[in-house]
Design an enzyme around this catalytic site. Structure first.
Site, PDB file in Angstrom:
ATOM      1  N   GLY A  43      42.408  44.677  37.453  1.00  0.00           N
ATOM      2  CA  GLY A  43      43.720  43.930  37.488  1.00  0.00           C
ATOM      3  C   GLY A  43      44.886  45.052  37.956  1.00  0.00           C
ATOM      4  O   GLY A  43      44.628  45.924  38.323  1.00  0.00           O
ATOM      5  N   LEU A  51      38.821  38.757  41.561  1.00  0.00           N
ATOM      6  CA  LEU A  51      39.535  39.860  41.704  1.00  0.00           C
ATOM      7  C   LEU A  51      38.745  41.036  41.025  1.00  0.00           C
ATOM      8  O   LEU A  51      38.285  41.447  39.905  1.00  0.00           O
ATOM      9  CB  LEU A  51      40.804  39.740  41.167  1.00  0.00           C
ATOM     10  CG  LEU A  51      41.773  41.023  40.909  1.00  0.00           C
ATOM     11  CD1 LEU A  51      42.280  41.122  42.369  1.00  0.00           C
ATOM     12  CD2 LEU A  51      42.986  40.861  40.115  1.00  0.00           C
ATOM     13  N   ASP A  52      38.548  42.422  41.908  1.00  0.00           N
ATOM     14  CA  ASP A  52      37.868  43.512  41.714  1.00  0.00           C
ATOM     15  C   ASP A  52      36.760  43.293  41.115  1.00  0.00           C
ATOM     16  O   ASP A  52      36.165  44.084  40.083  1.00  0.00           O
ATOM     17  CB  ASP A  52      39.001  44.118  40.369  1.00  0.00           C
ATOM     18  CG  ASP A  52      40.251  44.624  41.065  1.00  0.00           C
ATOM     19  OD1 ASP A  52      40.281  44.836  42.233  1.00  0.00           O
ATOM     20  OD2 ASP A  52      41.214  44.390  40.107  1.00  0.00           O
ATOM     21  N   ALA A  53      35.750  42.275  41.543  1.00  0.00           N
ATOM     22  CA  ALA A  53      34.506  42.193  41.039  1.00  0.00           C
ATOM     23  C   ALA A  53      33.530  42.025  42.233  1.00  0.00           C
ATOM     24  O   ALA A  53      32.299  41.695  41.924  1.00  0.00           O
ATOM     25  CB  ALA A  53      34.479  40.864  40.425  1.00  0.00           C
TER      26      ALA A  53
END
Lengths: 287, 287, 287, 287
Positions: free
Chosen positions: C204, C230-232
């Site tokens: 995040g 997100l960001d995964a």
């Protein structure tokens, strides 16, 4: 019938079709490749190959006999060298030390934790000091002293003892004696040494003192095969760590211990796993 | 009245009471210490001190005059060397390059991102190639060619130009010419160089080729002050990165670029921040 | 006839004989394997293989046609996925940025130094700020602004433009907008992002602030493929660097830039060289 | 009269003149500062200072009495906390383990090599397994089992035993039990734990399994002070190492061991040398 696992190491001049021929032959022998690593040296055209494979139907001895009989026939080969290693056979290693315990304790701890695919058959030292620290690991500790002027006799005793132990690999784990050319020409099996600098810088004695005097900002450790030229054999593993102006020679020795331990362990593991080939005083390490 | 920030560098023989005397004196001058770093060299008894402080009541010029008048009186001093640096004064640096762009672009990018506490007053090269890449950073790009046999003339031109530019520090950012002893004896201000090996290993030319030939498992980069002996000056920063047998000399050059960039940037920042003192061909770097 | 070089990526359930069959087939097609990397996932029995090879007698188009016709016949295959990549075809990549220049400059510099096996066909930004810094690299710089409430329109424009550019890969080089699920479902080609933390920690926004608040002793950077969460997405490359209590959030941002640059460059190179396969939200990276 | 060495730790709100006042006072007490490290937290205005000094004329007890009497008078102080530590007094540490030997062996080896400025007064385990490996180091090995449902009784026994041993610091060297809030509120002295991930990622159980599942490209280790919230206490030291898709959970555990060992040793040394101050769930580590 029990499955056999084996590692095949090949080096030769690179020519089209080698992989197809050998892979096809292994398949015909009912073998399955588990991992395969290869490298072509563009400078001189040599090809290096490590194949780890299993046979579901043949014990190792049969496999070795079949390959021995058939391998040369997979030609054309140029400058072929190959060797086959039984994954079930544990190498017999001898650790040599002097008065510093850290590399010995680390290797014996890894041995105890089943991290090394080998049997440590003896620790040999030129001093009795470390015997108590080796005791809980249930490995024999033997002393072959090297009195002033007594090096030839000590090396003769060492050579005899390594033969009796049927040692495959010798690991110099901060053994503070230089093995002579005579010894090395008599003992032709691999010797792995840890040197406490990032070779080729600071070869020879007192590398931490040399490092302090030059004012470098990192220190290193180098694991290499021993050859007749001191600290000049093929390098297997190296690492460095940052230092500052605050670090005295004693601090460097303390910080360096951790490096020596990890670099030597990495090199010994790679060697025992048959991941290391040597070529022109360099190593190919298949990780 | 505006506050002044300054950095005081001191070296002397270590004796009891130095810190108390100087800290008390600065307090009497209405100054407040922001950071303080010290180091005592046990081998030869030298003491090194970096004090970053501010004066709320005096401009820098007054502070400098007051300290100049009073400092020697804080005795006893032995082998005292000290210097005072105005934090508001930006150093004037000249970047020298040849044909490889990476270190120049990195320094100019950091300059552009306001990471360097200095003004890059010019880029000087012996080749015109990199001029387009320097252009967006709004820094002059000048060519001083070094034709065969023309080195003395080129160095004379360089010396003259550095004087005109009122340069404080020269950064050799992969400048592929060796500066002569004559030049170095004429230009006495600091010159920071980046060498693409972990010195003292692989000094001189073609270090990546040397590294490949020796079969090392890591390559390095070294930033150092230039002295008359090639690649032997005091080391400011060093780092290494792992390589394998697969890396050709070209791969080493590519991987090494990243190291060169980060090591040179680190050294230049430390130098500009007055964090580096030299002593007996070594550096003390207060980080 | 000119030689063709190609890379073949294969994944399937691991079964005996695959290597022999494919290697034999390539040899029959007069191809020579240059490098071969493989991996078997013991957990679910999948096998991954990257073969870089050359054909001395066939152009790439013929090779592709022959393999297309014959590959399925090399059975038995289970869950086979394969793709063939022409080494002579340069990918078309689009770099997306916002206001921070470092990743863009680094990628454009590497492109300029011929380190990337691709053409950067455009830089697209939501701000005009970085245009001057892109100019010397002779790559178009386009602005697609994302005003408040204007994200759907901006993403539609972006989608259209990527299509016109015939982009193969998008690199988010510190592009500070989150791409929506709608966009990602419409644009199905790879998107590589750099996140400035060692994911999964500090996903995040404001990861350096988060790192400072938690009091960690190292910061990291992560390059990953973008997925809807997100960001995964699957991680391609990561690295960390040491920090101390002295480092402010601004210091972390400065130190982190160097990490971001090197991690993103490493990931982009691996991706362009077809060294990356994805499997169950993880990557296999053949280095 | 024998010289005394001592370490003074100070934290307070930063105000002009603190350094001058304290340094002057120490000089008046005939003390000489050996090293001094300081840090000002710009966010909340706190000042942290570690002074290592020696008195040539006073034994430690006299020094402590004199400072106790005079320190508050060096005002103004705001939110002052200070402590004085006799460098000649060796801390009494207790190592707690379960079934994994590596951290215990490493700490005992360093203790044996005189690297730790402390006495290891006991090893306490919830299993008897590691007793033979502790034996050569001449440290008592005690078992306090934690049977199902027996944790309150076990923690009571542990608390009693730590009291009898007069322990200063407890080191959890892969002790696989979570200490309860009740225990931590009863035992108020420092407890250092090693967690096998780069916290805050992968807190809790089985971090290597979590790492494998997320597909990260590096694993880490974190040494921290234990607080009531699991794995959330102030971090003292962290490090990471690279991994690849080839590494199974067992490989991660093996590679991680080396990290755990070095990170825990670094943290314990810093703690014992009084280099660590805590502030708002973060640490200041003066290296």
């Amino acid at each position: 019938m029990p499955a056999a696992k084996a590692t095949l190491l090949i080096s030769c001049i690179d020519r089209p079709g080698i992989i197809a021929r050998v892979a096809g032959h292994l398949f015909d022998l009912d073998c399955n490749i588990i991992t395969s690593d290869q490298y072509s040296d563009d400078e001189d055209g040599h090809f290096f190959w490590r194949i780890h494979f299993e046979s579901k139907s043949r014990p190792f001895a049969d496999l070795a006999r079949d390959l021995e009989a058939s391998f040369a026939g997979l030609r054309p080969w140029e400058q072929l060298r190959w060797s086959l290693h039984d994954a079930a056979r544990r190498e017999r290693i001898v650790i040599m030390v002097s008065r510093l315990a850290h590399c010995m304790i680390d290797l014996l701890s890894r041995h105890h934790a089943l991290e090394l695919d080998a049997d440590v058959v003896s620790v040999i030292s030129n001093h009795p000091d470390l015997e108590p620290l080796a005791r809980p690991f249930n490995v024999p500790f033997e002393v072959i002293a090297v009195p002033k002027g007594g090096k030839p006799a000590a090396e003769a005793a060492l050579l005899k003892r390594l033969g009796e132990l049927n040692a495959d690999t010798v690991v110099l784990a901060r053994y503070m004696q230089v093995l002579s050319g005579d010894f090395l020409r008599a003992w032709l099996k691999p010797i792995v040494n840890i040197h406490h600098s990032f070779l080729p810088a600071f070869a020879g004695s007192r590398p931490y003192q040399q490092a302090r005097e030059r004012g470098v900002k990192l220190i290193g450790a180098t694991a290499h095969y021993v050859t007749e030229e001191l600290d000049a054999g093929p390098i297997i593993a190296q690492a460095t760590t940052a230092i500052t102006h605050r670090d005295s020679v004693a601090d460097l020795a303390r910080k360096g211990k951790d490096l020596e331990v990890s670099v030597l362990a990495k090199a010994v593991r790679a060697h025992l796993n048959k991941q290391v080939l040597t070529h022109r005083n360099r190593t190919i390490v298949f990780e």
